[in-house]
Motif scaffolding. Structure first.
Motif, mmCIF file in Angstrom:
data_model
loop_
_atom_site.group_PDB
_atom_site.id
_atom_site.type_symbol
_atom_site.label_atom_id
_atom_site.label_comp_id
_atom_site.label_asym_id
_atom_site.label_seq_id
_atom_site.Cartn_x
_atom_site.Cartn_y
_atom_site.Cartn_z
ATOM 1 N N MET A 21 1.104 -1.401 0.161
ATOM 2 C CA MET A 21 0.061 0.215 -0.109
ATOM 3 C C MET A 21 1.036 1.146 0.119
ATOM 4 O O MET A 21 1.769 1.030 0.101
ATOM 5 C CB MET A 21 -0.911 0.005 1.479
ATOM 6 C CG MET A 21 0.008 0.530 2.714
ATOM 7 S SD MET A 21 -1.243 0.346 3.787
ATOM 8 C CE MET A 21 -1.348 -1.581 4.298
ATOM 9 N N GLY A 22 0.493 2.209 -0.445
ATOM 10 C CA GLY A 22 0.939 3.908 -0.199
ATOM 11 C C GLY A 22 1.067 3.924 1.031
ATOM 12 O O GLY A 22 -0.118 3.127 2.076
ATOM 13 N N ARG A 23 1.533 5.176 1.064
ATOM 14 C CA ARG A 23 2.048 5.301 2.479
ATOM 15 C C ARG A 23 0.653 6.746 2.872
ATOM 16 O O ARG A 23 0.334 5.858 4.294
ATOM 17 C CB ARG A 23 3.173 6.914 2.906
ATOM 18 C CG ARG A 23 3.249 7.011 4.100
ATOM 19 C CD ARG A 23 4.410 8.101 4.401
ATOM 20 N NE ARG A 23 3.828 9.224 3.131
ATOM 21 C CZ ARG A 23 3.039 10.284 3.512
ATOM 22 N NH1 ARG A 23 2.409 10.054 4.034
ATOM 23 N NH2 ARG A 23 3.542 11.082 2.204
ATOM 24 N N LYS A 24 -0.239 7.343 2.555
ATOM 25 C CA LYS A 24 -1.691 7.837 2.759
ATOM 26 C C LYS A 24 -2.333 6.686 3.360
ATOM 27 O O LYS A 24 -2.866 7.042 4.133
ATOM 28 C CB LYS A 24 -1.461 8.615 1.300
ATOM 29 C CG LYS A 24 -0.662 9.846 1.020
ATOM 30 C CD LYS A 24 -1.234 10.904 0.463
ATOM 31 C CE LYS A 24 0.260 12.107 0.199
ATOM 32 N NZ LYS A 24 -1.347 12.427 -1.435
ATOM 33 N N LYS B 277 1.174 -8.359 7.067
ATOM 34 C CA LYS B 277 2.556 -8.008 7.088
ATOM 35 C C LYS B 277 1.978 -6.399 6.692
ATOM 36 O O LYS B 277 1.701 -6.858 5.264
ATOM 37 C CB LYS B 277 3.446 -8.544 6.778
ATOM 38 C CG LYS B 277 3.936 -9.772 7.763
ATOM 39 C CD LYS B 277 5.100 -9.358 8.740
ATOM 40 C CE LYS B 277 5.606 -9.855 10.247
ATOM 41 N NZ LYS B 277 5.853 -9.661 10.730
ATOM 42 N N HIS B 278 2.500 -4.920 6.887
ATOM 43 C CA HIS B 278 2.023 -4.119 5.924
ATOM 44 C C HIS B 278 3.392 -4.222 5.584
ATOM 45 O O HIS B 278 4.206 -4.105 5.715
ATOM 46 C CB HIS B 278 1.823 -3.504 6.374
ATOM 47 C CG HIS B 278 0.489 -3.389 7.140
ATOM 48 N ND1 HIS B 278 0.263 -4.499 8.086
ATOM 49 C CD2 HIS B 278 -0.669 -2.603 7.291
ATOM 50 C CE1 HIS B 278 -0.845 -4.029 8.044
ATOM 51 N NE2 HIS B 278 -1.692 -3.177 7.313
ATOM 52 N N ILE B 279 3.529 -3.406 3.900
ATOM 53 C CA ILE B 279 4.391 -3.704 2.671
ATOM 54 C C ILE B 279 3.936 -1.552 2.539
ATOM 55 O O ILE B 279 2.839 -2.252 2.170
ATOM 56 C CB ILE B 279 4.554 -3.857 2.171
ATOM 57 C CG1 ILE B 279 4.977 -5.596 2.433
ATOM 58 C CG2 ILE B 279 5.714 -3.804 0.886
ATOM 59 C CD1 ILE B 279 5.783 -6.737 1.290
ATOM 60 N N ILE B 280 4.742 -0.730 3.177
ATOM 61 C CA ILE B 280 4.346 0.443 2.687
ATOM 62 C C ILE B 280 5.144 1.178 1.315
ATOM 63 O O ILE B 280 6.562 0.800 1.808
ATOM 64 C CB ILE B 280 5.018 1.196 4.111
ATOM 65 C CG1 ILE B 280 3.274 0.096 4.935
ATOM 66 C CG2 ILE B 280 4.278 2.688 3.585
ATOM 67 C CD1 ILE B 280 3.992 0.644 6.167
ATOM 68 N N HIS C 187 6.623 -4.671 10.001
ATOM 69 C CA HIS C 187 6.036 -3.806 8.825
ATOM 70 C C HIS C 187 7.615 -3.752 8.236
ATOM 71 O O HIS C 187 7.862 -2.657 8.647
ATOM 72 C CB HIS C 187 4.979 -3.053 8.916
ATOM 73 C CG HIS C 187 3.755 -3.816 9.756
ATOM 74 N ND1 HIS C 187 2.620 -4.562 9.133
ATOM 75 C CD2 HIS C 187 3.715 -3.589 11.245
ATOM 76 C CE1 HIS C 187 2.453 -5.107 10.587
ATOM 77 N NE2 HIS C 187 2.960 -4.603 11.838
ATOM 78 N N TYR C 188 7.082 -3.139 7.193
ATOM 79 C CA TYR C 188 8.277 -2.905 5.513
ATOM 80 C C TYR C 188 8.109 -1.681 5.053
ATOM 81 O O TYR C 188 6.640 -1.603 4.828
ATOM 82 C CB TYR C 188 8.961 -3.726 4.844
ATOM 83 C CG TYR C 188 8.685 -4.673 5.968
ATOM 84 C CD1 TYR C 188 10.637 -5.201 6.528
ATOM 85 C CD2 TYR C 188 7.778 -6.224 6.221
ATOM 86 C CE1 TYR C 188 10.363 -6.303 7.777
ATOM 87 C CE2 TYR C 188 8.602 -7.491 6.746
ATOM 88 C CZ TYR C 188 9.668 -7.353 6.970
ATOM 89 O OH TYR C 188 9.933 -8.580 7.865
ATOM 90 N N ALA C 189 9.287 -1.012 5.068
ATOM 91 C CA ALA C 189 8.835 0.082 3.698
ATOM 92 C C ALA C 189 9.806 0.588 2.883
ATOM 93 O O ALA C 189 10.709 0.172 3.047
ATOM 94 C CB ALA C 189 8.669 1.565 4.739
ATOM 95 N N PHE C 190 9.427 0.499 1.454
ATOM 96 C CA PHE C 190 10.260 0.813 0.160
ATOM 97 C C PHE C 190 9.549 1.672 -0.666
ATOM 98 O O PHE C 190 8.742 2.194 -0.360
ATOM 99 C CB PHE C 190 9.895 -0.826 -0.724
ATOM 100 C CG PHE C 190 10.403 -2.108 -0.147
ATOM 101 C CD1 PHE C 190 11.598 -2.257 0.563
ATOM 102 C CD2 PHE C 190 9.413 -2.918 0.861
ATOM 103 C CE1 PHE C 190 12.020 -3.337 0.978
ATOM 104 C CE2 PHE C 190 9.586 -3.484 1.692
ATOM 105 C CZ PHE C 190 10.857 -4.219 2.239
ATOM 106 N N ILE D 119 -3.581 -2.606 -1.787
ATOM 107 C CA ILE D 119 -5.060 -2.007 -0.718
ATOM 108 C C ILE D 119 -4.836 -0.753 -1.308
ATOM 109 O O ILE D 119 -5.548 -0.206 -0.514
ATOM 110 C CB ILE D 119 -5.330 -2.726 0.273
ATOM 111 C CG1 ILE D 119 -4.284 -1.553 1.210
ATOM 112 C CG2 ILE D 119 -4.931 -4.380 0.237
ATOM 113 C CD1 ILE D 119 -3.933 -1.995 2.796
ATOM 114 N N GLY D 120 -3.940 0.136 -2.028
ATOM 115 C CA GLY D 120 -4.066 1.397 -2.380
ATOM 116 C C GLY D 120 -3.140 2.492 -2.526
ATOM 117 O O GLY D 120 -1.907 1.465 -1.419
#
Length: 124
Positions: free
Chosen positions: A1-4, A17-20, A33-36, A57-58
């Protein structure tokens, strides 16, 4: 998902797990969770750790960047026309076939009628 999209949730959803994806180099994903900085980096990471199934999910830009990678779309169609500035990409019937649709009327929890719709990518 995007950060917003992530920030609009208020907190991580349970049991996943969220991938942002974010262009903000200072953004820190919560523990576990993870950010890229790109969809491509996130996909490479998921392949390395053996993720079997991803859910997108957007938001709108993430949908645009990923729709061609998907093999199935799970869409909620709401019978309403709210104002907005973010939209899901057009679902091209030459690429996607509707395979399932379940309708629900408006009720005490849902102001508008809606449907859950599944599309499968047409194999060529």
């Amino acid at each position: 998902m995007g950060r917003k999209t992530y920030e609009s949730l208020g907190k991580p959803l349970p049991n996943r797990k969220h991938i942002i994806i974010t262009r903000n180099p200072d953004f820190q994903a919560p523990e576990g969770h993870y950010a890229f900085s790109s969809v491509e980096e996130a996909v490479i990471f998921c392949n390395k750790i053996g993720v079997e199934q991803l859910f997108i999910i957007g938001g709108g830009q993430i949908y645009e960047e990923t729709i061609n990678r998907c093999d199935r779309l799970e869409i909620t169609e709401v019978e309403a026309e709210p104002e907005g500035d973010t939209f899901f990409p057009e679902i091209d019937p030459k690429i996607w076939k509707e395979t399932e649709r379940e309708h629900f009327p408006a009720d005490e929890k849902n102001e508008f009628p809606f449907a859950f719709v599944t599309y499968q990518k047409i194999k060529k």
